[in-house]
Scaffold this motif. Structure first.
Motif, PDB file in Angstrom:
ATOM      1  N   PHE A 220      17.687 101.885 -36.157  1.00  0.00           N
ATOM      2  CA  PHE A 220      16.307 102.138 -35.747  1.00  0.00           C
ATOM      3  C   PHE A 220      15.389 100.991 -36.179  1.00  0.00           C
ATOM      4  N   ALA A 221      15.607 100.487 -37.388  1.00  0.00           N
ATOM      5  CA  ALA A 221      14.758  99.419 -37.911  1.00  0.00           C
ATOM      6  C   ALA A 221      14.943  98.118 -37.139  1.00  0.00           C
ATOM      7  N   SER A 222      16.185  97.846 -36.718  1.00  0.00           N
ATOM      8  CA  SER A 222      16.460  96.581 -36.021  1.00  0.00           C
ATOM      9  C   SER A 222      16.289  96.700 -34.516  1.00  0.00           C
ATOM     10  N   ALA A 223      16.839  97.788 -33.933  1.00  0.00           N
ATOM     11  CA  ALA A 223      16.784  97.940 -32.477  1.00  0.00           C
ATOM     12  C   ALA A 223      15.350  98.107 -31.990  1.00  0.00           C
ATOM     13  N   GLY A 224      14.518  98.689 -32.818  1.00  0.00           N
ATOM     14  CA  GLY A 224      13.152  98.925 -32.387  1.00  0.00           C
ATOM     15  C   GLY A 224      12.193  97.791 -32.692  1.00  0.00           C
ATOM     16  N   THR A 225      12.673  96.706 -33.316  1.00  0.00           N
ATOM     17  CA  THR A 225      11.761  95.646 -33.738  1.00  0.00           C
ATOM     18  C   THR A 225      11.052  94.986 -32.559  1.00  0.00           C
ATOM     19  N   VAL A 226      11.802  94.644 -31.526  1.00  0.00           N
ATOM     20  CA  VAL A 226      11.196  93.979 -30.371  1.00  0.00           C
ATOM     21  C   VAL A 226      10.241  94.932 -29.655  1.00  0.00           C
ATOM     22  N   PHE A 227      10.681  96.215 -29.498  1.00  0.00           N
ATOM     23  CA  PHE A 227       9.785  97.211 -28.921  1.00  0.00           C
ATOM     24  C   PHE A 227       8.519  97.348 -29.773  1.00  0.00           C
ATOM     25  N   TRP A 228       8.717  97.367 -31.072  1.00  0.00           N
ATOM     26  CA  TRP A 228       7.607  97.504 -32.014  1.00  0.00           C
ATOM     27  C   TRP A 228       6.590  96.382 -31.826  1.00  0.00           C
ATOM     28  N   LEU A 229       7.069  95.150 -31.758  1.00  0.00           N
ATOM     29  CA  LEU A 229       6.177  94.018 -31.543  1.00  0.00           C
ATOM     30  C   LEU A 229       5.467  94.126 -30.195  1.00  0.00           C
ATOM     31  N   ALA A 347      -3.974 101.167 -14.941  1.00  0.00           N
ATOM     32  CA  ALA A 347      -3.354 101.708 -16.161  1.00  0.00           C
ATOM     33  C   ALA A 347      -2.294 102.746 -15.810  1.00  0.00           C
ATOM     34  N   GLY A 348      -2.588 103.602 -14.826  1.00  0.00           N
ATOM     35  CA  GLY A 348      -1.626 104.622 -14.409  1.00  0.00           C
ATOM     36  C   GLY A 348      -0.398 104.021 -13.748  1.00  0.00           C
ATOM     37  N   ILE A 349      -0.610 103.038 -12.868  1.00  0.00           N
ATOM     38  CA  ILE A 349       0.518 102.363 -12.214  1.00  0.00           C
ATOM     39  C   ILE A 349       1.387 101.663 -13.250  1.00  0.00           C
ATOM     40  N   GLU A 350       0.757 101.042 -14.221  1.00  0.00           N
ATOM     41  CA  GLU A 350       1.516 100.377 -15.285  1.00  0.00           C
ATOM     42  C   GLU A 350       2.337 101.378 -16.082  1.00  0.00           C
ATOM     43  N   ALA A 351       1.748 102.547 -16.392  1.00  0.00           N
ATOM     44  CA  ALA A 351       2.447 103.550 -17.204  1.00  0.00           C
ATOM     45  C   ALA A 351       3.698 104.065 -16.500  1.00  0.00           C
ATOM     46  N   ILE A 352       3.619 104.274 -15.190  1.00  0.00           N
ATOM     47  CA  ILE A 352       4.787 104.749 -14.442  1.00  0.00           C
ATOM     48  C   ILE A 352       5.850 103.657 -14.360  1.00  0.00           C
ATOM     49  N   GLY A 353       5.451 102.441 -14.050  1.00  0.00           N
ATOM     50  CA  GLY A 353       6.417 101.343 -13.977  1.00  0.00           C
ATOM     51  C   GLY A 353       7.095 101.093 -15.306  1.00  0.00           C
ATOM     52  N   ASN A 354       6.377 101.346 -16.380  1.00  0.00           N
ATOM     53  CA  ASN A 354       6.919 101.119 -17.716  1.00  0.00           C
ATOM     54  C   ASN A 354       8.096 102.037 -18.025  1.00  0.00           C
ATOM     55  N   LEU A 355       8.178 103.183 -17.332  1.00  0.00           N
ATOM     56  CA  LEU A 355       9.273 104.124 -17.582  1.00  0.00           C
ATOM     57  C   LEU A 355      10.637 103.495 -17.295  1.00  0.00           C
ATOM     58  N   VAL A 356      10.710 102.661 -16.261  1.00  0.00           N
ATOM     59  CA  VAL A 356      11.983 102.006 -15.935  1.00  0.00           C
ATOM     60  C   VAL A 356      12.334 100.990 -17.015  1.00  0.00           C
ATOM     61  N   VAL A 357      11.334 100.286 -17.510  1.00  0.00           N
ATOM     62  CA  VAL A 357      11.556  99.329 -18.602  1.00  0.00           C
ATOM     63  C   VAL A 357      12.114 100.057 -19.827  1.00  0.00           C
ATOM     64  N   LEU A 358      11.554 101.229 -20.130  1.00  0.00           N
ATOM     65  CA  LEU A 358      12.007 101.996 -21.280  1.00  0.00           C
ATOM     66  C   LEU A 358      13.383 102.610 -21.048  1.00  0.00           C
ATOM     67  N   LYS A 359      13.640 103.075 -19.825  1.00  0.00           N
ATOM     68  CA  LYS A 359      14.934 103.706 -19.521  1.00  0.00           C
ATOM     69  C   LYS A 359      16.088 102.741 -19.802  1.00  0.00           C
ATOM     70  N   TYR A 360      15.913 101.489 -19.389  1.00  0.00           N
ATOM     71  CA  TYR A 360      16.984 100.510 -19.561  1.00  0.00           C
ATOM     72  C   TYR A 360      16.823  99.702 -20.853  1.00  0.00           C
ATOM     73  N   GLN A 361      15.897 100.187 -21.729  1.00  0.00           N
ATOM     74  CA  GLN A 361      15.704  99.571 -23.041  1.00  0.00           C
ATOM     75  C   GLN A 361      15.497  98.056 -22.924  1.00  0.00           C
ATOM     76  N   ALA A 362      14.700  97.653 -21.917  1.00  0.00           N
ATOM     77  CA  ALA A 362      14.440  96.226 -21.693  1.00  0.00           C
ATOM     78  C   ALA A 362      13.359  95.753 -22.667  1.00  0.00           C
ATOM     79  N   LYS A 363      13.752  95.619 -23.924  1.00  0.00           N
ATOM     80  CA  LYS A 363      12.783  95.354 -24.984  1.00  0.00           C
ATOM     81  C   LYS A 363      12.088  94.007 -24.843  1.00  0.00           C
ATOM     82  N   PHE A 364      12.821  93.002 -24.391  1.00  0.00           N
ATOM     83  CA  PHE A 364      12.199  91.694 -24.245  1.00  0.00           C
ATOM     84  C   PHE A 364      11.243  91.663 -23.053  1.00  0.00           C
ATOM     85  N   VAL A 365      11.530  92.471 -22.055  1.00  0.00           N
ATOM     86  CA  VAL A 365      10.599  92.605 -20.924  1.00  0.00           C
ATOM     87  C   VAL A 365       9.308  93.256 -21.413  1.00  0.00           C
ATOM     88  N   LEU A 366       9.455  94.310 -22.234  1.00  0.00           N
ATOM     89  CA  LEU A 366       8.286  94.998 -22.769  1.00  0.00           C
ATOM     90  C   LEU A 366       7.435  94.046 -23.612  1.00  0.00           C
TER      91      LEU A 366
END
Length: 418
Positions: A220-229, A347-366
């Motif tokens: 959790f500490a390492s995998a979430g670092t990029v998401f955290w940033l 903001a709403g369009i961004e929030a929905i599109g962000n779900l795909v980024v989160l689903k595939y754990q694309a941390k560097f994209v985030l």
């Protein structure tokens, strides 16, 4: 249609959306009531300091978002139910440690006089929310989100919000010192955390059952670092307008701007809450790319219609809302609010599109997305705020949201291409 409604995932999602709507309406009503009370009681100058203290908190608080929902919810969804105690316990230990450190450092900064004395006094109470929001409320809410069942958290939030409004009213009637109000937010977060812990224990046979697992803790500490940033960049982007505007205007003018944004942010939060509540059923659990693409398109359309419809209504009612809530001292907030409500669409369009980024754990994209949004907003703010004031700050937000949404759309096209 009836068959779809009878589907357990769809039925849970619809029920969740109903509760989400009720909670958002309650929060919006409470926010309007509290903002009106405090704005009239404080006056524009002190209200500007109150809003600036809240802005500083929301810039500091992302430090506690390590191992956020984007990591925790998918982990819970894909884990054996018997391992939930280990997952939640490991996340809790990580979050409580970070939150406690953030609180202590914030208090040290306040004591050292790094900001206006009244702003610091307000921030001292507000900062205590960090100790409860992510370690307790955030962890249990992630568990609820994984089941598409947010009713306990939403119901608790509604009740505590109403009680907080009543306490704010009592403090205003008692002519309390402005610095004391921040502690009500700390009390609210503690109450929500306590209720959710009790609820979890009742669902878990009367025990908490959280256990620390060092390998999972390290993950959790390492995998979430990029998401955290990335989330830190996101939060800084969303508050950059007030941070940069404060350098060019008085606290009184900042109070006028913040009055409009206080209302607008509750409206924009609907898009974020909507995305969070439907994500497990319609995005995270869908592995068929064509079906996922259809779901995302439908969610885009639904969100756009909701945001446009709401923005039209709020635009038309702006003068009525501002004048009745804040009074004549905030008449300059009307035009700011009318423009600000349209930020809900990107903001709403961004929030929905962000779900795909989160689903595939694309941390560097985030991370790249919110870093781009932050840089774009900062550049626009530097150019526009000195020339346009508050409207320059809104232009910076709009540019940042469009940049973030564009990255999402590019990633979706790349990830879900046939």
């Amino acid at each position: 249609m009836l068959k779809r409604i009878k589907n357990p995932d769809v039925a849970r999602a619809l029920t969740n959306i109903v509760w989400l709507g009720l909670e958002r309406l309650t929060q919006i009503a409470v926010a309007i009531g509290i903002s009106g009370l405090l704005a009239r009681y404080f006056g524009p100058d002190v209200f500007g300091k109150w809003q600036y203290a809240n802005t500083l908190l929301l810039v500091i608080a992302p430090v506690t978002w390590v191992c956020g929902a984007e990591i925790l919810v998918p982990t819970i969804v894909h884990r054996d139910p018997r391992q939930i105690g280990t997952v939640l316990g490991s996340a809790f230990v990580l979050r409580i440690g970070i939150s406690a450190a953030a609180l202590v450092l914030t208090w040290i900064g306040v004591a050292a006089g790094f900001t206006d004395p009244l702003v610091g006094a307000m921030l001292a109470g507000l900062a205590v929310t960090m100790l409860f929001r992510e370690p307790f409320v955030g962890v249990i809410n992630a568990w609820l989100q994984s089941m598409t069942y947010s009713k306990p958290q939403l119901l608790t939030s509604m009740v505590t919000a109403i009680l907080k409004a009543a306490l704010v009213f009592l403090l205003v009637r008692a002519a309390a010192n402005p610095a004391r109000f921040g502690w009500l937010w700390a009390l609210e977060s503690a109450a929500i955390g306590g209720v959710l812990v009790v609820y979890y224990m009742r669902r878990n046979g009367g025990t908490l059952g959280w256990r620390l697992d060092w390998p999972l803790f390290k993950h959790f500490a390492s995998a979430g670092t990029v998401f955290w940033l990335g989330l830190i960049c996101m939060s800084l982007f969303m508050k950059l307008d007030r941070l940069m505007l404060e350098r060019h205007v008085s606290f009184a003018h900042l109070g006028v701007y913040s009055a409009a944004q206080q209302l607008n942010e509750n409206w924009i939060a609907l898009a974020l809450m909507l995305a969070q509540t439907i994500a497990p059923a319609f995005v995270y659990k869908v592995n068929d790319a064509p079906q996922l693409k259809r779901n995302i398109v439908r969610l885009f359309a639904m969100t756009a219609l909701l945001m446009i419809g709401g923005a039209i209504v709020l635009d038309l009612l702006a003068a009525f809302i501002i004048s009745h809530v804040f009074g004549l001292a905030y008449k300059d907030s009307i035009d700011i609010f009318r423009w600000a409500v349209w930020l809900s669409l990107p903001a709403g369009i961004e929030a929905i599109g962000n779900l795909v980024v989160l689903k595939y754990q694309a941390k560097f994209v985030l991370l790249a997305k919110w870093l781009l949004a932050l840089v774009v907003a900062a550049i626009v703010n530097l150019i526009a705020i000195p020339r346009m004031g508050s409207y320059g700050a809104l232009a910076g937000l709009a540019a940042g949201y469009l940049a973030a949404a564009s990255v999402n759309l590019y990633y979706i096209r790349f990830r879900l291409q046939a």
